[in-house]
Design a protein around this motif. Structure first.
Motif, PDB file in Angstrom:
ATOM      1  N   VAL A  34      19.411  -8.008  41.308  1.00  5.87           N
ATOM      2  CA  VAL A  34      18.229  -7.143  41.234  1.00  5.87           C
ATOM      3  C   VAL A  34      17.051  -7.740  42.007  1.00  5.87           C
ATOM      4  O   VAL A  34      16.472  -7.082  42.886  1.00  5.87           O
ATOM      5  N   ILE A  35      16.695  -9.006  41.690  1.00  3.14           N
ATOM      6  CA  ILE A  35      15.506  -9.591  42.324  1.00  3.14           C
ATOM      7  C   ILE A  35      15.691  -9.738  43.836  1.00  3.14           C
ATOM      8  O   ILE A  35      14.794  -9.350  44.600  1.00  3.14           O
ATOM      9  N   PRO A  36      16.849 -10.264  44.310  1.00  2.09           N
ATOM     10  CA  PRO A  36      17.013 -10.283  45.772  1.00  2.09           C
ATOM     11  C   PRO A  36      16.940  -8.899  46.391  1.00  2.09           C
ATOM     12  O   PRO A  36      16.355  -8.741  47.475  1.00  2.09           O
ATOM     13  N   ALA A  37      17.497  -7.890  45.698  1.00  2.00           N
ATOM     14  CA  ALA A  37      17.440  -6.535  46.258  1.00  2.00           C
ATOM     15  C   ALA A  37      15.992  -6.052  46.339  1.00  2.00           C
ATOM     16  O   ALA A  37      15.577  -5.464  47.345  1.00  2.00           O
ATOM     17  N   MET A  38      15.216  -6.356  45.277  1.00  5.31           N
ATOM     18  CA  MET A  38      13.800  -5.952  45.304  1.00  5.31           C
ATOM     19  C   MET A  38      13.057  -6.643  46.430  1.00  5.31           C
ATOM     20  O   MET A  38      12.284  -6.017  47.178  1.00  5.31           O
ATOM     21  N   LEU A  39      13.288  -7.961  46.552  1.00  2.35           N
ATOM     22  CA  LEU A  39      12.619  -8.710  47.619  1.00  2.35           C
ATOM     23  C   LEU A  39      13.008  -8.161  48.982  1.00  2.35           C
ATOM     24  O   LEU A  39      12.168  -8.007  49.869  1.00  2.35           O
ATOM     25  N   HIS A  40      14.287  -7.848  49.106  1.00  2.65           N
ATOM     26  CA  HIS A  40      14.785  -7.331  50.361  1.00  2.65           C
ATOM     27  C   HIS A  40      14.087  -6.023  50.723  1.00  2.65           C
ATOM     28  O   HIS A  40      13.681  -5.797  51.856  1.00  2.65           O
ATOM     29  N   ARG A  41      13.941  -5.186  49.699  1.00  8.20           N
ATOM     30  CA  ARG A  41      13.316  -3.893  49.950  1.00  8.20           C
ATOM     31  C   ARG A  41      11.855  -4.072  50.368  1.00  8.20           C
ATOM     32  O   ARG A  41      11.369  -3.430  51.297  1.00  8.20           O
ATOM     33  N   GLN A  42      11.166  -4.993  49.652  1.00  2.00           N
ATOM     34  CA  GLN A  42       9.771  -5.220  50.004  1.00  2.00           C
ATOM     35  C   GLN A  42       9.639  -5.769  51.415  1.00  2.00           C
ATOM     36  O   GLN A  42       8.744  -5.359  52.161  1.00  2.00           O
ATOM     37  N   VAL A  43      10.546  -6.714  51.755  1.00  2.00           N
ATOM     38  CA  VAL A  43      10.492  -7.280  53.105  1.00  2.00           C
ATOM     39  C   VAL A  43      10.690  -6.186  54.136  1.00  2.00           C
ATOM     40  O   VAL A  43      10.033  -6.147  55.175  1.00  2.00           O
ATOM     41  N   ALA A 101       3.843 -15.688  51.846  1.00  2.00           N
ATOM     42  CA  ALA A 101       3.814 -15.349  50.424  1.00  2.00           C
ATOM     43  C   ALA A 101       5.211 -15.087  49.876  1.00  2.00           C
ATOM     44  O   ALA A 101       5.544 -15.533  48.774  1.00  2.00           O
ATOM     45  N   VAL A 102       6.063 -14.400  50.657  1.00  2.00           N
ATOM     46  CA  VAL A 102       7.411 -14.092  50.162  1.00  2.00           C
ATOM     47  C   VAL A 102       8.198 -15.381  49.941  1.00  2.00           C
ATOM     48  O   VAL A 102       8.898 -15.547  48.931  1.00  2.00           O
ATOM     49  N   MET A 115      10.775 -18.556  42.175  1.00  2.00           N
ATOM     50  CA  MET A 115      11.988 -18.067  41.499  1.00  2.00           C
ATOM     51  C   MET A 115      13.040 -19.170  41.410  1.00  2.00           C
ATOM     52  O   MET A 115      13.785 -19.250  40.439  1.00  2.00           O
ATOM     53  N   SER A 116      13.105 -20.028  42.440  1.00  2.00           N
ATOM     54  CA  SER A 116      14.111 -21.084  42.380  1.00  2.00           C
ATOM     55  C   SER A 116      13.713 -22.151  41.355  1.00  2.00           C
ATOM     56  O   SER A 116      14.576 -22.820  40.788  1.00  2.00           O
ATOM     57  N   ILE A 117      12.396 -22.285  41.080  1.00  2.00           N
ATOM     58  CA  ILE A 117      11.969 -23.153  39.974  1.00  2.00           C
ATOM     59  C   ILE A 117      12.582 -22.647  38.679  1.00  2.00           C
ATOM     60  O   ILE A 117      13.123 -23.404  37.864  1.00  2.00           O
ATOM     61  N   ASP A 139      10.350 -11.594  31.582  1.00  2.56           N
ATOM     62  CA  ASP A 139       9.169 -12.165  32.245  1.00  2.56           C
ATOM     63  C   ASP A 139       9.369 -12.254  33.745  1.00  2.56           C
ATOM     64  O   ASP A 139       8.490 -11.881  34.525  1.00  2.56           O
ATOM     65  N   VAL A 140      10.526 -12.777  34.127  1.00  2.00           N
ATOM     66  CA  VAL A 140      10.802 -12.968  35.551  1.00  2.00           C
ATOM     67  C   VAL A 140      10.782 -11.620  36.270  1.00  2.00           C
ATOM     68  O   VAL A 140      10.211 -11.491  37.360  1.00  2.00           O
ATOM     69  N   LEU A 141      11.377 -10.634  35.608  1.00  2.00           N
ATOM     70  CA  LEU A 141      11.424  -9.310  36.214  1.00  2.00           C
ATOM     71  C   LEU A 141      10.019  -8.743  36.409  1.00  2.00           C
ATOM     72  O   LEU A 141       9.664  -8.234  37.485  1.00  2.00           O
ATOM     73  N   VAL A 142       9.201  -8.892  35.349  1.00  2.00           N
ATOM     74  CA  VAL A 142       7.833  -8.386  35.441  1.00  2.00           C
ATOM     75  C   VAL A 142       7.061  -9.139  36.524  1.00  2.00           C
ATOM     76  O   VAL A 142       6.331  -8.545  37.326  1.00  2.00           O
ATOM     77  N   ALA A 143       7.268 -10.455  36.563  1.00  2.00           N
ATOM     78  CA  ALA A 143       6.607 -11.262  37.592  1.00  2.00           C
ATOM     79  C   ALA A 143       6.964 -10.740  38.974  1.00  2.00           C
ATOM     80  O   ALA A 143       6.108 -10.614  39.849  1.00  2.00           O
ATOM     81  N   MET A 144       8.241 -10.415  39.126  1.00  2.00           N
ATOM     82  CA  MET A 144       8.691  -9.921  40.436  1.00  2.00           C
ATOM     83  C   MET A 144       7.972  -8.621  40.803  1.00  2.00           C
ATOM     84  O   MET A 144       7.540  -8.438  41.949  1.00  2.00           O
ATOM     85  N   VAL A 145       7.844  -7.729  39.815  1.00  2.59           N
ATOM     86  CA  VAL A 145       7.151  -6.459  40.086  1.00  2.59           C
ATOM     87  C   VAL A 145       5.707  -6.732  40.484  1.00  2.59           C
ATOM     88  O   VAL A 145       5.182  -6.180  41.462  1.00  2.59           O
ATOM     89  N   LEU A 146       5.070  -7.664  39.730  1.00  4.45           N
ATOM     90  CA  LEU A 146       3.673  -7.997  40.040  1.00  4.45           C
ATOM     91  C   LEU A 146       3.547  -8.591  41.438  1.00  4.45           C
ATOM     92  O   LEU A 146       2.635  -8.261  42.193  1.00  4.45           O
ATOM     93  N   PHE A 147       4.509  -9.493  41.772  1.00  3.66           N
ATOM     94  CA  PHE A 147       4.480 -10.090  43.111  1.00  3.66           C
ATOM     95  C   PHE A 147       4.535  -9.007  44.173  1.00  3.66           C
ATOM     96  O   PHE A 147       3.851  -9.085  45.193  1.00  3.66           O
ATOM     97  N   GLY A 148       5.369  -8.004  43.903  1.00  3.81           N
ATOM     98  CA  GLY A 148       5.475  -6.904  44.854  1.00  3.81           C
ATOM     99  C   GLY A 148       4.131  -6.251  45.086  1.00  3.81           C
ATOM    100  O   GLY A 148       3.726  -6.011  46.228  1.00  3.81           O
TER     101      GLY A 148
END
Lengths: 321, 232
Positions: free
Chosen positions: B77-86, B154-155, B162-164, B190-199
């Motif tokens: 999920v998170i890599p897919a989200m990051l990928h989409r944002q990129v 930033a990405v 995330m790797s932390i 939490d991680v998921l929400v953080a990812m959304v916020l980062f987006g």
């Protein structure tokens, strides 16, 4: 290991040492053949490198008039040093007198000697290409050697010995163990082997383009039997690294006693392993492109990093406190 | 710890943990953003595999669940989200060369040695077979921090963050056989929400400084003309 210093053991060692120059062109021919098939060509026979060597050996050797005696001596020195280095690597069996008198550090030293003479010969005649090739070769080898030594020390720390025979014996004696350090050392040593033997991501063995030549540029001035010796030494070096990787990381099948049957099994096993390794090399050379020369340090940095991680994971994960 | 004495499954855990550490290095040095996201996805998959194997070897059933959750979140999920944002930020071809890649790598190697030295007294207790993986997890955490320091993009910094989290999860699984399920669920959420916020932040940063290079935030000045002059 003193009991293996018998005449028959020495005979076996000599036979094994003779197998290296005998088999080296075959490996090169096999790699070329697989590569040709992958490119939808039929390719020359696997015996073609032998024919090339014979042709070169009977040709007249021309030497530039600016060449010093070093230029004539270098092919013999390179060939003999590479051959001696190969003789220390266990090919068929691990109980060999050569393994007792020479360890991995001697091997690295002999290869370095060959490399120094190769580079000196490249610069000797004074052409632009020779000096360029020599400087490139020295850059690559200066970065590859620490990575190779680090990878090899990882193995040596596991086996508590720098002797190749004991490293392999230790690995064989263990039950099946998943060692992260071996995985990293294997990856690192493979990258180093690619760089040191001048295979495709680093150097192209078939090129004559000035932008990409490394090994070819150094031997450009050689002809006849001198060139034959240089080419043969390069082929032995490829076989040496192949045997090193195959026998250290996949030692199964290698003979642990000098009985004829186990020696025959050892020969069959190493031929099989080399065939697989050669095919893998051909596939890698077909799918990869040669990288820019200035990317090579990054490539060898990766090799050093892998070797370093192997060492660290050995210390942290395998030995512990 | 004597590796050959361990059962095969526990050796596999050690091997996978070492690979997680290697992927940390890949993340640190990878210059292409898309490849870095892939490396992060593989790291998440490996952490999930470690969890699954620990569950298998220790018969800890609730760990299967967290392995599945990790695989789903960190590897998919998170890599897919990051990928989409990129893709939406048009950064697919973006590369970011480190100033001194070798120095960064050597610093990371130093961190590995440091963390192994740090957990030495803990490993000496010899409480569980996975204790020595603690050093690896700590190293993954520290390399994540290092990545956030040395990267300007930033990405890439989010990838470090995330790797932390991957490192912390690895530590929890390897040292204590996993956190209680409710804690794990909370962390995952939490991680998921953080990812959304980062987006959201990505787009905000991009809108205000016209780039995702966080170093530019230092150069904000009062007047618009000066900012225009300083912009290279």
């Amino acid at each position: 290991m003193a009991d293996i210093l018998t005449p028959s053991a020495w005979l076996l060692a000599v036979v094994q040492a003779l197998l290296f120059p005998a088999l080296a062109p075959l490996l090169v021919g096999w790699v070329r053949k697989v590569k040709a098939r992958l490119q939808n060509r039929r390719g020359a026979s696997v015996l073609q490198p032998y024919r090339e060597l014979r042709k070169l050996l009977f040709k007249e050797a021309r030497v530039a008039h600016t060449a010093s005696p070093l230029f004539r001596a270098a092919p013999s020195v390179v060939f003999v040093a590479t051959w001696l280095a190969a003789a220390t690597v266990p090919l068929l069996t691990i109980d060999l007198p050569t393994a007792v008198v020479a360890d991995i550090i001697v091997l690295a030293g002999l290869l370095a000697l060959a490399r120094v003479f190769l580079a000196l010969a490249g610069m000797d005649v004074g052409t632009a290409f020779g000096g360029m090739g020599a400087s490139r070769e020295m850059m690559i080898s200066a970065l590859a050697e620490p990575a190779m030594l680090m990878a090899v020390f990882t193995l040596a720390m596991t086996a508590h010995s720098t002797n190749l025979g004991s490293v392999i014996a230790h690995h064989l004696g263990d039950a099946f163990v998943l060692r992260p350090s071996y995985l990293f050392a294997f990856a690192g040593l493979t990258l180093v082997a690619l760089a040191e033997t001048g295979r495709i991501p680093v150097d192209n063995p078939t090129t004559h383009l000035e932008l990409t030549m490394v090994h070819e540029a150094m031997v450009l001035e050689y002809s006849g039997r001198h060139l034959a010796l240089m080419e043969w030494a390069a082929q032995i070096k490829l076989l040496l690294y192949g045997v090193l990787v195959a026998n250290i990381f996949f030692p199964w099948g290698i003979a642990t006693d000098p009985a004829p049957l186990s020696l025959a099994i050892g020969l069959g096993a190493i031929l099989l392993k080399l065939a697989v390794l050669g095919a893998a090399l051909a596939v890698a050379e077909t799918v990869l492109a040669k990288m820019r020369l200035f990317r090579v340090p990054a490539f060898l940095n990766l090799a050093l990093l892998l070797a370093l991680l192997g060492l660290l994971s050995h210390v942290i994960l395998e030995v512990g406190a | 710890m004597n590796l050959p004495a361990l059962p095969l499954l526990q050796q596999l855990v050690v091997l996978l943990a070492a690979l997680v550490l290697f992927l940390s290095f890949v993340l640190l040095a990878q210059s292409r953003l898309v490849s870095a996201i892939h490396a992060f996805a593989w790291q998440g998959a490996l952490v999930a595999a470690v969890t699954a194997v620990v569950a298998l070897s220790g018969e800890v059933h609730h760990l299967y669940f967290s392995a599945g959750l990790t695989l789903l979140l960190k590897a998919l999920v998170i890599p897919a989200m990051l990928h989409r944002q990129v893709r939406r930020l048009e950064l697919e071809r973006h590369t970011e060369a480190l100033q001194r890649p070798t120095l960064a790598i050597m610093a990371a190697v130093g961190l590995v040695i440091f963390s192994s030295w740090l957990v030495l007294p803990m490993v000496a207790e010899e409480l569980a077979f996975t204790r020595s993986i603690l050093a690896i997890s700590l190293a993954v955490v520290l390399i994540g921090f290092l990545m956030m320091v040395v990267r300007h993009q930033a990405v890439a910094q989010v990838l470090g963050f995330m790797s932390i989290e991957n490192g912390l999860f690895l530590a929890a699984v390897s040292a204590t056989g996993g956190m209680p399920l409710i804690v794990e669920l909370g962390v995952a959420f939490d991680v998921l929400v953080a990812m959304v916020l980062f987006g959201v932040f990505f787009f905000q940063i991009r809108e205000s400084i016209d780039s995702l290079d966080v170093d530019r935030l230092n150069r904000l000045s009062e007047t618009a003309e000066m900012a225009g002059e300083e912009r290279p």
